[in-house]
Design a protein around this motif. Structure first.
Motif, short mmCIF file in Angstrom:
data_model
loop_
_atom_site.label_atom_id
_atom_site.label_comp_id
_atom_site.label_asym_id
_atom_site.label_seq_id
_atom_site.Cartn_x
_atom_site.Cartn_y
_atom_site.Cartn_z
N GLU A 1 0.87 -1.18 0.00
CA GLU A 1 0.00 0.00 0.00
C GLU A 1 0.90 1.22 0.00
O GLU A 1 1.89 1.27 0.74
N THR A 2 0.57 2.20 -0.83
CA THR A 2 1.43 3.37 -0.95
C THR A 2 0.62 4.60 -1.38
O THR A 2 -0.30 4.49 -2.18
N PRO A 3 1.01 5.79 -0.88
CA PRO A 3 0.40 7.03 -1.38
C PRO A 3 1.11 7.56 -2.62
O PRO A 3 0.67 8.56 -3.21
N TYR A 4 2.20 6.91 -3.03
CA TYR A 4 2.97 7.33 -4.20
C TYR A 4 2.49 6.57 -5.44
O TYR A 4 1.66 5.65 -5.35
N PRO B 1 1.15 3.32 10.46
CA PRO B 1 1.70 4.68 10.57
C PRO B 1 2.98 4.86 9.75
O PRO B 1 3.69 3.91 9.46
N GLY B 2 3.25 6.11 9.43
CA GLY B 2 4.49 6.44 8.73
C GLY B 2 4.28 6.49 7.23
O GLY B 2 3.66 5.60 6.65
N GLY B 3 4.80 7.52 6.61
CA GLY B 3 4.73 7.62 5.16
C GLY B 3 3.44 8.19 4.62
O GLY B 3 3.27 8.29 3.41
N SER B 4 2.52 8.58 5.50
CA SER B 4 1.25 9.13 5.01
C SER B 4 1.45 10.54 4.46
O SER B 4 2.32 11.28 4.91
N TYR C 1 -4.52 5.92 -0.85
CA TYR C 1 -3.51 4.90 -0.60
C TYR C 1 -3.84 3.69 -1.47
O TYR C 1 -4.85 3.02 -1.28
N GLN C 2 -2.96 3.49 -2.46
CA GLN C 2 -3.18 2.46 -3.45
C GLN C 2 -2.62 1.13 -2.97
O GLN C 2 -1.46 1.02 -2.59
N ILE D 1 16.77 -14.21 3.30
CA ILE D 1 15.63 -13.68 4.04
C ILE D 1 15.81 -12.18 4.30
O ILE D 1 14.83 -11.43 4.29
N SER D 2 17.04 -11.73 4.51
CA SER D 2 17.28 -10.28 4.65
C SER D 2 16.91 -9.55 3.37
O SER D 2 16.45 -8.40 3.42
N THR D 3 17.10 -10.21 2.24
CA THR D 3 16.73 -9.61 0.96
C THR D 3 15.21 -9.57 0.79
O THR D 3 14.64 -8.55 0.39
N LEU D 4 14.55 -10.67 1.12
CA LEU D 4 13.10 -10.75 0.95
C LEU D 4 12.34 -9.96 2.00
O LEU D 4 11.24 -9.48 1.75
N GLN D 5 12.92 -9.83 3.20
CA GLN D 5 12.20 -9.25 4.33
C GLN D 5 13.05 -8.27 5.14
O GLN D 5 12.95 -8.22 6.36
N GLY D 6 13.85 -7.49 4.49
CA GLY D 6 14.76 -6.60 5.22
C GLY D 6 14.18 -5.22 5.45
O GLY D 6 13.04 -5.05 5.88
N ASN D 7 14.97 -4.20 5.11
CA ASN D 7 14.59 -2.81 5.39
C ASN D 7 13.37 -2.33 4.61
O ASN D 7 12.87 -1.23 4.87
N LEU D 8 12.89 -3.13 3.68
CA LEU D 8 11.75 -2.68 2.87
C LEU D 8 10.53 -2.38 3.74
O LEU D 8 9.68 -1.56 3.37
N TYR D 9 10.42 -3.00 4.92
CA TYR D 9 9.29 -2.72 5.81
C TYR D 9 9.36 -1.31 6.41
O TYR D 9 8.38 -0.82 6.95
N GLU D 10 10.53 -0.71 6.34
CA GLU D 10 10.73 0.61 6.95
C GLU D 10 10.73 1.75 5.94
O GLU D 10 10.83 2.92 6.31
N ILE D 11 10.62 1.41 4.67
CA ILE D 11 10.67 2.44 3.63
C ILE D 11 9.43 3.33 3.71
O ILE D 11 8.30 2.85 3.80
N THR D 12 9.63 4.64 3.67
CA THR D 12 8.51 5.57 3.86
C THR D 12 7.50 5.53 2.71
O THR D 12 6.36 5.98 2.88
N GLN D 13 7.89 4.99 1.57
CA GLN D 13 6.96 4.91 0.44
C GLN D 13 5.80 3.96 0.72
O GLN D 13 4.80 3.96 -0.01
N PHE D 14 5.91 3.13 1.76
CA PHE D 14 4.89 2.13 2.01
C PHE D 14 4.14 2.38 3.31
O PHE D 14 4.74 2.61 4.36
N THR D 15 2.81 2.34 3.21
CA THR D 15 1.97 2.36 4.41
C THR D 15 1.35 0.98 4.63
O THR D 15 0.40 0.83 5.38
#
Length: 413
Positions: free
Chosen positions: A11-14, A65-68, A74-75, A96-110
């Motif tokens: 889900e993303t507002p971008y 929360p975050g990235g709103s 929110y698409q 697993i770090s590649t599949l499930q790493g920092n991407l959860y923290e990227i502001t582009q995603f809600t």
């Protein structure tokens, strides 16, 4: 070049294409700005690729929360991304770090959830999967055309070694196939691990000598890695057949280290699962989760149960069971462990929706609290599954079997 593919619910507002590109860059060769070493040649070889985008619905508010962004919609979308195997080789933690790493923290995603992934055929040469799985687990207990029937030592903690061994004997006499420590039981003040293993295995060995049936007991060895190995070795020495690991607590490398020993069936308890999955747009879905555990070598894995005592829906449980039975790595399937508020009454719906008896069907109170005693509780579960496979309803099965009828009276409400 061989590639690994992963599917995400986002889900993303971008703009979705922009957000997906950020995900692919962050989880491979890119960062938030261009850097001198990120050449076109490097990107061609190591950059992740966005393979597919399917737009879903729009939301007025962010899921997490975050990235709103005020005034934005929110698409939601399903996004497929791939990586070259060269990025991580056959290093499971880095995969697993590649599949499930920092991407959860990227502001582009809600919202972001790993739904599933596929590895290349070459992974079969490096990961053997569950050594025992469904066939080995059932063979060990002498079970063929029905689910393994199991239970959990209750109370979860507080019983002495002697009390536990006495309960185990009564359950074995009742005809149980499988017993396990509760995940809360490690080495308590009045039930040290070594003493418990020795006392219980004596009961199991004595019964095996008398009847030829070896009941599987899953001793909880969850601990630091060296201590897990010591506990594992003790179970082997005492001629046990199974060890239990709280897989989310000991971590992926700890789990794989124990699975790689290859002498015991590994019962994977997923306590903490809700933390990883309960939010619909955060974490990981079970089809992906069970593949990680199969790569590590886990033989048995909890899937919750139909009409369970927790939050998970029946549809989700059915999806989990079916995902465990799908071929992966060309090896043994992982045995689905059905538990959580189970008694014989759920067998009919479980079989109707899954059409399988390749299960470990566990009931704690459903056996131990049976009004006619534990032996009747075990019999009632076996009767329930006989009725389910024969196409009988709960009511028809109750008319045929008195032990099951008593459990209906006790538990159906």
């Amino acid at each position: 070049m061989e590639r690994v593919f992963a599917e995400y619910l986002i889900e993303t507002p971008y703009e979705v294409e922009q957000a997906a590109a950020v995900l692919a860059g962050e989880q491979s060769s890119g960062t938030f700005v261009s850097v001198p070493g990120e050449t076109e040649e490097l990107k061609k070889r190591f950059a992740a690729r966005v393979e597919d985008i399917q737009l879903l619905d729009l939301a007025d508010e962010p899921s997490i929360p975050g990235g709103s962004i005020p005034g934005k919609k929110y698409q939601k979308a399903r996004v497929k991304v791939s990586w070259s195997v060269e990025n991580f080789g056959y290093n499971l933690p880095v995969l697993i770090s590649t599949l499930q790493g920092n991407l959860y923290e990227i502001t582009q995603f809600t919202g972001l959830k790993l739904m599933d992934f596929e590895v290349s055929d070459s992974f079969q040469n490096h990961f053997k999967g569950p050594k025992f799985g469904i066939k080995g687990s059932k063979l060990s207990c002498g079970v063929t055309d029905r689910p393994m029937i199991g239970t959990i030592i209750k109370p979860s903690i507080g019983m002495s070694v002697e009390e536990t061994a006495t309960l185990v004997k009564s359950l074995i006499d009742a005809g149980i196939d499988f017993i396990k420590d509760d995940e809360l039981m490690g080495s308590a003040a009045n039930s040290f691990f070594d003493d418990r293993v020795k006392a219980i295995m004596k009961v199991i060995r004595d019964n095996e000598q008398k009847t030829g049936k070896k009941v599987m007991y899953a001793f909880n060895i969850s601990d630091e890695i060296d201590e897990m190995q010591r506990k594992y070795d003790l179970i082997v020495k005492e001629e046990g057949s199974c060890a239990m690991i709280s897989i989310n607590s000991v971590g992926l490398s700890g789990t794989k280290k124990i699975c790689d020993q290859g002498e015991l069936v590994i019962h994977g308890h997923r306590n903490g699962w809700g933390m990883l999955n309960r939010h619909p747009l955060l974490g990981i879905e079970f089809p992906a989760y069970q593949k990680i555990q199969r790569l590590a070598g886990v033989d048995q894995l909890h899937v919750n149960g139909i009409q369970n005592k927790f939050w998970e829906s029946d549809d989700s449980v059915v999806t989990s069971i079916k995902s465990c039975l799908k071929p992966f790595l060309g090896g043994n399937e992982i045995l689905p462990v059905v538990s959580s508020g189970q008694w014989g009454g759920q067998a009919v719906e479980t079989y109707r929706r899954t059409q399988t008896t390749d299960l470990l069907y566990m009931a704690g109170g459903g056996i131990l609290a049976h009004p006619m005693g534990p032996k009747a509780g075990v019999n009632a579960l076996q009767q329930a599954w006989t009725g389910a496979v024969d196409g009988l309803s709960v009511e028809e099965t109750a008319l045929k079997y008195p032990e099951f009828a008593a459990s209906v009276k006790k538990f159906s409400k």
